[in-house]
Design an enzyme around this catalytic site. Structure first.
Site, PDB file in Angstrom:
ATOM      1  N   SER A 160     -12.043  50.801-110.793  1.00 62.56           N
ATOM      2  CA  SER A 160     -13.144  51.111-109.881  1.00 62.56           C
ATOM      3  C   SER A 160     -13.142  50.221-108.652  1.00 62.56           C
ATOM      4  O   SER A 160     -13.365  50.483-107.509  1.00 62.56           O
ATOM      5  CB  SER A 160     -14.305  50.381-110.672  1.00 62.56           C
ATOM      6  OG  SER A 160     -14.257  49.642-111.283  1.00 62.56           O
ATOM      7  N   GLU A 161     -12.453  48.858-108.942  1.00 60.87           N
ATOM      8  CA  GLU A 161     -12.096  47.931-107.755  1.00 60.87           C
ATOM      9  C   GLU A 161     -10.880  46.921-107.992  1.00 60.87           C
ATOM     10  O   GLU A 161     -10.472  46.976-109.190  1.00 60.87           O
ATOM     11  CB  GLU A 161     -13.169  46.820-107.738  1.00 60.87           C
ATOM     12  CG  GLU A 161     -14.492  47.545-106.900  1.00 60.87           C
ATOM     13  CD  GLU A 161     -15.510  47.941-107.752  1.00 60.87           C
ATOM     14  OE1 GLU A 161     -16.237  48.753-107.085  1.00 60.87           O
ATOM     15  OE2 GLU A 161     -15.450  47.420-108.839  1.00 60.87           O
ATOM     16  N   THR A 162     -10.165  46.845-106.943  1.00 61.98           N
ATOM     17  CA  THR A 162      -9.083  45.802-107.061  1.00 61.98           C
ATOM     18  C   THR A 162      -9.263  44.908-105.936  1.00 61.98           C
ATOM     19  O   THR A 162      -9.905  45.236-104.661  1.00 61.98           O
ATOM     20  CB  THR A 162      -7.578  46.546-106.600  1.00 61.98           C
ATOM     21  OG1 THR A 162      -7.298  47.643-107.700  1.00 61.98           O
ATOM     22  CG2 THR A 162      -6.497  45.527-106.509  1.00 61.98           C
TER      23      THR A 162
END
Length: 284
Positions: free
Chosen positions: A47-49
């Site tokens: 979903s995020e990095t």
């Protein structure tokens, strides 16, 4: 060029290392351009990095990317990045992160990290009850009150529902969600209900990318902060504390802790577990 990264889970539940929301954190992103960060976020497809960089205003600068776009603020990337930054700084207990949304102070006690969110901004979405119910795949009588756009760094539509069953029945319609006008673009919706005993059941939905199916997030710290803003805007007395359970229907049960102090400051906390690390090698 070699870039070291770590995989962490944030807002984990109890001893389960595979609960919570996963995050990839690049320890030192100097030498990367924006396009490379975006492509790496797509490569990991979480979903995020996040990407850690030096800061002249704070202890570290953090950039947050989904597989499709950059975000100004998000809760689990903030806490997970704080864990990695602290370990690189030899175990500091508190630090300040520079995000696009501003400076965010964080601190920890054991495995639990806690952030202080920005002061909330709110606005009326101007949606009728039938239109909102259609967007959520619910009946109008499932709604428990007026929705609000709330922004403590990342604007989201906060919607109270009447029952646990209603939260579990939510099926967001992608085209209707994407048609909403959100300050930060990429509109997102957070549904919740009070279970009693200061426990809240919540679900959070977002378009994976334009024209694609809606995704459900297992644990959403920015929405937890926005829930604090919703409580303040709708007349709840403070101080208040809530334990939010989220992610069960994604197979990643998660626990988030919301606090609003007597002055209206909003805090979000949760546990962070590091799972592993690695190296990406890119051509010079």
């Amino acid at each position: 060029m070699k870039f070291h990264y770590r995989i962490v889970n944030v807002f984990t539940q109890g001893p389960d290392p595979f609960s919570g929301n996963p995050l990839a954190v690049f320890e030192d992103a100097r030498g990367m351009d924006d396009a490379t960060m975006q492509r790496l976020a797509l490569q990991f497809n979480l979903s995020e990095t996040t990407f850690l960089l030096p800061s002249e205003k704070a202890d570290v600068r953090v950039r947050i990317f989904t597989p499709a776009y950059e975000m100004p603020f998000a809760g689990h990337p903030t806490l997970g990045s704080a864990q990695v930054a602290a370990s690189l700084g030899q175990g500091v207990e508190s630090l300040t992160l520079e995000l696009q949304a501003g400076l965010i102070p964080v601190s920890r006690q054991g495995r639990r990290w806690r952030l202080r969110a920005n002061a909330p901004k709110t606005r009326d979405p101007g949606l009728s009850a039938p239109a909102l119910a259609e967007l959520l795949g619910l009946r109008a009588d499932d709604l428990a009150g007026a929705p609000l756009w709330v922004d403590t760094g990342n604007e989201q539509l906060i919607v109270p529902l009447r029952s646990e069953a209603a939260v579990r029945r939510v099926q967001v319609r992608s085209t209707l969600l994407e048609s909403l006008e959100c300050i930060h673009g990429n509109p997102k919706v957070y549904t919740f209900t009070e279970l009693g005993g200061d426990v809240v059941l919540a679900r959070f939905f977002f378009p994976k990318a334009k024209g694609q199916m809606v995704q459900e997030d297992p644990a959403t710290g920015s929405a937890c902060a926005n829930l604090g803003g919703y409580y303040l805007a709708t007349g709840s007395s403070s101080p208040l504390a809530r334990t939010i359970t989220q992610g069960e229907l994604t197979g990643r049960p998660s626990t988030l802790y919301l606090e609003v102090d007597g002055a209206g400051a909003i805090f979000v906390a949760g546990e962070v577990i590091e799972l592993g690390s690695g190296v990406i090698e890119l051509p010079d």
